[in-house]
Design a protein around this motif. Structure first.
Motif, short mmCIF file in Angstrom:
data_model
loop_
_atom_site.label_atom_id
_atom_site.label_comp_id
_atom_site.label_asym_id
_atom_site.label_seq_id
_atom_site.Cartn_x
_atom_site.Cartn_y
_atom_site.Cartn_z
N VAL A 59 -29.68 50.68 46.93
CA VAL A 59 -28.67 51.05 47.94
C VAL A 59 -27.29 50.54 47.52
O VAL A 59 -26.29 51.22 47.71
CB VAL A 59 -29.06 50.51 49.33
N ALA A 60 -27.23 49.36 46.91
CA ALA A 60 -25.95 48.80 46.46
C ALA A 60 -25.28 49.69 45.43
O ALA A 60 -24.05 49.74 45.35
CB ALA A 60 -26.16 47.41 45.89
N ALA A 61 -26.07 50.42 44.67
CA ALA A 61 -25.52 51.30 43.64
C ALA A 61 -25.04 52.63 44.22
O ALA A 61 -24.35 53.39 43.53
CB ALA A 61 -26.57 51.56 42.56
N MET A 62 -25.36 52.92 45.47
CA MET A 62 -24.96 54.18 46.10
C MET A 62 -23.51 54.13 46.56
O MET A 62 -22.96 53.06 46.81
CB MET A 62 -25.85 54.46 47.33
N THR A 63 -22.93 55.31 46.71
CA THR A 63 -21.58 55.40 47.26
C THR A 63 -21.65 55.21 48.78
O THR A 63 -22.72 55.32 49.39
CB THR A 63 -20.96 56.78 46.97
N LEU A 64 -20.51 54.94 49.39
CA LEU A 64 -20.47 54.81 50.85
C LEU A 64 -20.87 56.12 51.52
O LEU A 64 -21.50 56.11 52.58
CB LEU A 64 -19.08 54.38 51.31
N GLU A 65 -20.54 57.24 50.91
CA GLU A 65 -20.92 58.54 51.47
C GLU A 65 -22.44 58.69 51.50
O GLU A 65 -23.01 59.14 52.50
CB GLU A 65 -20.30 59.67 50.65
N GLU A 66 -23.11 58.31 50.42
CA GLU A 66 -24.57 58.37 50.38
C GLU A 66 -25.19 57.44 51.42
O GLU A 66 -26.13 57.81 52.13
CB GLU A 66 -25.08 58.01 48.98
N ARG A 67 -24.65 56.24 51.53
CA ARG A 67 -25.15 55.29 52.54
C ARG A 67 -24.94 55.84 53.94
O ARG A 67 -25.80 55.68 54.81
CB ARG A 67 -24.44 53.95 52.41
N GLY A 68 -23.80 56.49 54.16
CA GLY A 68 -23.51 57.09 55.47
C GLY A 68 -24.52 58.16 55.84
O GLY A 68 -24.94 58.25 57.00
#
Length: 130
Positions: free
Chosen positions: A49-58
């Motif tokens: 999850v840390a490697a994901m963009t904020l958009e992906e986390r959103g």
């Protein structure tokens, strides 16, 4: 930790925090047989999850909120049956209120400067607790 990112530290220190999986008795309830197995899986997932963009986390947060809302009665009953604590209407309300939990909108970067220097604040409110 000055001058290093938390990702650098996590990658160097991961063996210190992740214990080797221990084979144990057959699974009963849940996915993992031991707390250590669950913590290890959560730790590995956190790195992804840390490697994901904020958009992906959103998008992930939006899916979780939608599931909590759409299945709140079913999930509330499951929680009450498992824990035997609380009231069903409170559990359903808690799941309904998931839409108010802060998401990636709270992870913005702030920068402040004045005569004494520059301060950069990067919010990262997460971790693994067992």
């Amino acid at each position: 930790m000055q001058g290093r990112s938390w990702r650098d530290c996590a990658s160097r220190c991961s063996s210190r925090y992740v214990r080797p999986a221990v084979k144990s008795a057959a699974l009963r309830d849940g996915v993992f047989a031991t707390v250590d197995e669950a913590v290890n899986a959560a730790y590995e997932a956190q790195i992804k999850v840390a490697a994901m963009t904020l958009e992906e986390r959103g998008r992930i947060i939006a899916i979780i909120c939608r599931i909590c809302n759409d299945r709140r009665e079913e999930l509330g009953r499951m929680e009450l049956e498992e824990t035997k604590v609380g009231r069903l209407d409170h559990k359903i309300l808690k799941l309904t209120n998931m839409r108010f939990v802060l998401g990636v909108d709270a992870l913005h970067t702030e920068a402040r400067s004045n005569q004494s220097g520059l301060c950069i604040i990067e919010h990262a409110p997460w971790g693994v607790i067992a």
